[in-house]
Design an enzyme around this catalytic site. Structure first.
Site, PDB file in Angstrom:
ATOM      1  NE  ARG A  68      14.685  -0.591  -3.983  1.00 35.03           N
ATOM      2  CZ  ARG A  68      13.648  -0.576  -3.121  1.00 35.03           C
ATOM      3  NH1 ARG A  68      12.821  -1.604  -3.040  1.00 35.03           N
ATOM      4  NH2 ARG A  68      13.432   0.485  -2.367  1.00 35.03           N
ATOM      5  N   PRO A  86       0.837  -1.197   0.000  1.00 35.03           N
ATOM      6  CG  PRO A  86       0.048  -0.967   2.189  1.00 35.03           C
ATOM      7  CD  PRO A  86       0.804  -1.897   1.295  1.00 35.03           C
ATOM      8  CB  SER A 128       6.326  -2.606   7.196  1.00 34.07           C
ATOM      9  OG  SER A 128       6.540  -1.403   6.482  1.00 34.07           O
ATOM     10  CG  ASP A 132       7.155  -3.157   3.640  1.00 37.10           C
ATOM     11  OD1 ASP A 132       8.051  -2.874   4.475  1.00 37.10           O
ATOM     12  OD2 ASP A 132       6.021  -2.666   3.712  1.00 37.10           O
ATOM     13  N   GLY A 192      13.170  -2.412   0.821  1.00 38.58           N
ATOM     14  CA  GLY A 192      14.473  -2.614   0.212  1.00 38.58           C
ATOM     15  C   GLY A 192      14.578  -3.797  -0.717  1.00 38.58           C
ATOM     16  CG  HIS A 236       5.707   3.767   6.703  1.00 39.63           C
ATOM     17  ND1 HIS A 236       4.482   3.722   7.309  1.00 39.63           N
ATOM     18  CD2 HIS A 236       5.514   4.481   5.569  1.00 39.63           C
ATOM     19  CE1 HIS A 236       3.593   4.398   6.591  1.00 39.63           C
ATOM     20  NE2 HIS A 236       4.188   4.856   5.528  1.00 39.63           N
ATOM     21  CB  SER A 253      -2.671   3.469   0.144  1.00 41.88           C
ATOM     22  OG  SER A 253      -2.483   4.471   1.124  1.00 41.88           O
TER      23      SER A 253
END
Lengths: 360, 360, 360, 360
Positions: free
Chosen positions: C291, C84, C254, C287, C289, C256, C113
């Site tokens: 990649r 979100p 998370s 969540d 980082g 954030h 979200s």
């Protein structure tokens, strides 16, 4: 740092190093500054000391802080000796004679190199009352080393420093072709072969080192010179213990300033192991990457009786001759004294491992 | 480094690499230099060796230092083999024939790649008396691999190197579109399909690798070729042990030079675990990031019987053909010998983990 | 990466990020890219995954590698959900409607979200057959959150994601004055107060978050919506266990994206502890980082059932709308599949900690 | 950060530092910014805090977060005191009077330096109702320290802060000649000798510090002033325990901002050991490298009752006088409150080590 010398010295040895690079000839600087391979060991020598963080004590009476100590029974103003390095004429016209005068003024021991551009006897004549040690390798022609050891004894040297890291000729990347040919005006009165006394090819002379020397041969140095033997180039506790068993009076931990084999551990990283292995049966010295008085304190706290200073003395010689070398030695001793006071230890023999985070 | 070759070589492989980048075509360099993803594994392969610091021994008789050893019973001058790499014509007109000549001169084993631009038979004809191994993947059409294995046996190869890291086609960021199309003049006589012998799309050919190959299939390579099998691409102790159980004569630790899956551990970091798991029941080799003789010493001390050299051999080929490859191999062997002498070990089989700080 | 989309995508997400910075307005990029404080947690989120090095297995039958899995009983093509994030209109004209279409095409779950610029109902209408979750904070006026939870249930959402990291308004250094005022054409139909529906001061709305919410209140989200509750923002094992005790169906680890409190641990560094504390009693997501596909593999191997992708989806939206978001999701899934094959694990639920050096 | 002050402050202290460098005179900045030696301890002080990563808790009622606490029984708005630093006239015309006003407005304790450019009595007159502590060294002429301690008691100071890190005069590389001569308009009414009241050679005055002071002398400060004694400059648990045994009311951990001996451990790295050694028998404070509210939280979680802020207060004074200092203190307190809320702890005495990864 003035210390009664003729110049104002920069406040840190790093700044002195920068001045020395300007003062020295490019060939001399290349020789002095380089290390072997990628120079990782040369750099790591410096960094490894800084990993030991200090745990200072406070509220001890620091009214009388003394850096003086003894080394093999010799009184010195600080546990800071002059390491054996080659060819002081490369950075200073007076060569090893200037260094000899500096040692007297700083009241410390000068370890004269087998690859000096001045004879052991001339150094002795320049500073007759000082304490000098003579560094040497066993040569393939052992008679030549015997002759040098005998000369050391006769010239009033107080110890032989037997280097044992010469089992192969190192390759030094920064030098053209990995080799070095000093100016042909140089002479090597301690190293050159009697058959070829004017030879100035240092690397060729280095190939004369005897790779077959073993622990059993250490006694020869004492037998020939009549002097106590310091074994230089030890990097392991087991080796150090065997040297002591073979009669060594002291162990000098060294990786040759990162100039022989790149990838070798930093001397600061093996010092505790070696000090533990020797366990007081002999003295322990260390060189490599020592750049300020706190590094000296770290070394002594980890178990060294003294440190040997190589490149920084040459920087001082390059910038201001004997005065420069004295300034370096005084600067380090002054920093050591200040560090001792700020750590709450007023005598060198009170520097113990609890002063270093994680060392106990 | 001259080593009897036609050029003066730079003193370190890093400098040779820089020369090779100039000498090679951009396409060849991109192919040779790149790794997968962010290339972190490729870089870490090099760095991981340097974390092992040496603890040299002194005062051992180093009058006769020998780098020679045996690999699967074959005498070699040093524990330094030529890793299988693709398309030597990309960097050198003579391609794999030049490499074959270099292997003879350096008296080592050349592992010919399945993706060579020269046939196994032509390599054999160029260097009939040398020891050669043939590297291959199991293809989806297993008959093609069988045919190649049979050819290897017939052409006098001494082992099959079965690569087992081909379960998916890697993505290599630096290559345009993640793929590679070599010059269409190239031929792949060991890899190309009989149905499409002039195909030069290497990545398309790579997609022919059989992702279903398992431990049970390892015996096929031996059955088809009549040769001992080296399993290449192993990165864990448990896998290595299962390979040995399945009949492997040797394990080649490899992450493909960081070219298959970025994020994989450095080979230096898994070597001790794998050597322990194999426990002498087979030989262990390792490649990845070995850039000087001290790295070779580290690998052997950690348990490798030999190392495989990939990119540096290609740098030598790019700069000076067979002479360049010989110079690289001699340079590494010379550095290994010097490092052995300076560590106090005169035979390869005396290189043990106590030479490395923290390895025991 | 083309994946049937209208553009050729760059080979790595880092390159996509660079393109997105060009494509996005400066205000949007500042909002999207920034973190709180010195942004150390934001950076560490990325680095922490890379510290887990892979130990791939070989010689397993990888003929049928599948990235598909289930999340709270919902089938998805890969364990890669859309996190979100606020205000998709900031990077893409169609805003959250584009994201909804991307989720359908990638067959994954889109977590809408509370700060979306599109209503839950409009998103549902755009992608009626897809699985959607609704993210929300408890507001000081709990009736507003209750109304939103009821709307989520009525609009066919499949779970409520209750964010619990809103006990204070974060300060984000890179934004002017630490605050953010989005374009006044934006509307926040899920977050804005009924008393002030055209308010576009997001940070002012953030100050409506209820700082008094506790574990006991978690049941309200389920009671109001009739949906399972995912608790998002958990960073400790003890908290995770208490959430499960309080009825949470899943835990979303998370920080954030490093946007609330700089200095907080990286999510990769707390995942093992939390997975162990939950011990299979609920699902765990993470969540921050992530990649590339190897990061997804690492997260699942460490105990996550799925990962949530935030910024990279926005990069895709910025560069090419829904097509861009699909390309990002396909790219990650493709990389995951390739990594699984090269690690010898053909199903997501076979990804275990032994694949990571030092994780067991 | 406005906080009712006359300027808009930058969002981070790092940006304030940059502004202060512009606002301050070069001589003042050199004095303020420098550390001893290579400044490694000065830098490490900052970095060491950041190594402690936060483990925030969620779902606790954070409806009433309070940063207020007590320090030696004195109520303060936050555990953030003003460290004793010299010569505030160097950065601000009003000098220490401005600082005194700032302390009142921030409702915290101002520790007035022995090297202040304002007398203890003038500071007291400027802020009669505030809590002030007086910092001092034991001078070689102990009567001078006795006189100052008596003045502190008479002027309503609430504690004496006895600095114990003055056993040697530090060398500070960045200052010309390693020394400092402030403008000759400065006066040092707390430090200057009665025989030479207009002396402005601070380093010369520093050499008046008594290096013979020991634990037994700590009682003198209390005897002379009638005030509780805080011992500042302690860096080891054993020393801290002995200070408490000798009657200290509190221990202030400090390495003097890296200005006395380079190479000393960071204060963050010795705080846990010292807090454990003191074990609640006295209060513990810490200074050095604290640059944001999360650092304050870390310090308190590791066992500090409060932190002392040195350079950042001077940055505030340099940029905007008393308003600037207030802004710094409010900024840190605001960040602390936000961090507490986001960590799920609403009172300072609930900040415990479990909030930090690896601290328990």
């Amino acid at each position: 740092v003035t210390d009664g010398t003729s110049r104002v010295f920069p406040p840190t040895l790093a700044e002195l190093e920068a001045e020395a690079e300007v003062a020295a000839s490019p060939a001399a600087w290349d020789y002095l500054a380089h290390g072997s391979g990628d120079e990782s060991t040369m750099r790591e020598n410096v960094v490894a000391w800084t990993r030991w963080k200090l745990r200072p004590q406070v509220l001890r009476d620091m009214g009388d802080v003394r850096t003086s100590t003894t080394v093999l029974g010799i009184d010195v103003d600080a546990p800071i000796l002059i390491a054996p390095t080659a060819m002081h004429r490369f950075v200073c016209d007076d060569g090893e004679l200037a260094t000899a005068r500096a040692a007297v003024r700083a009241n410390t021991i000068y370890i004269v190199s087998m690859a000096a551009t001045t004879s052991l006897e001339a150094v002795a004549a320049e500073a007759p009352d000082s304490a000098r040690w003579a560094q040497m390798y066993m040569l393939r022609d052992r008679g030549r080393t015997r002759a040098l050891a005998e000369r050391a004894g006769a010239a009033g040297y107080r110890a032989v420093v037997a280097s044992v890291d010469g089992a192969a000729v190192p390759r030094r990347s920064r030098l053209a072709g990995g080799a070095l040919v000093p100016p042909d005006t140089f002479r090597f009165p301690n190293l050159a072969s009697p058959d070829d006394p004017h030879n100035t090819n240092l690397m060729a002379m280095v190939s004369d080192f005897d790779p077959t020397v073993t622990f059993d041969d250490l006694a020869l140095f004492e037998e020939w010179s009549g002097l106590p033997v310091v074994v230089k180039g030890v990097m392991r506790g087991d080796d150090a213990a065997r040297c002591v068993d073979a009669g060594a009076a002291a162990i000098a931990i060294s990786n040759h300033g990162g100039r022989t084999l790149d990838g070798v551990a930093a001397t600061a990283d093996v010092l505790p192991e070696i000090a533990d292995a020797v366990a007081g049966r002999a003295e322990v010295y260390v060189d490599g990457g020592i750049r300020n008085g706190v590094d000296v304190l770290r070394a002594v706290a980890l178990g060294a009786q003294a440190v040997l200073i190589g490149r920084p003395v040459l920087w001082g010689l390059a910038v201001d001759g004997a005065d420069g070398a004295v300034a370096v030695l005084h600067h380090l001793a002054e920093e050591l004294g200040r560090a001792m006071a700020l750590c709450g230890r007023d005598r060198v023999d009170l520097l113990t491992r609890d002063l270093l985070l994680g060392a106990t």
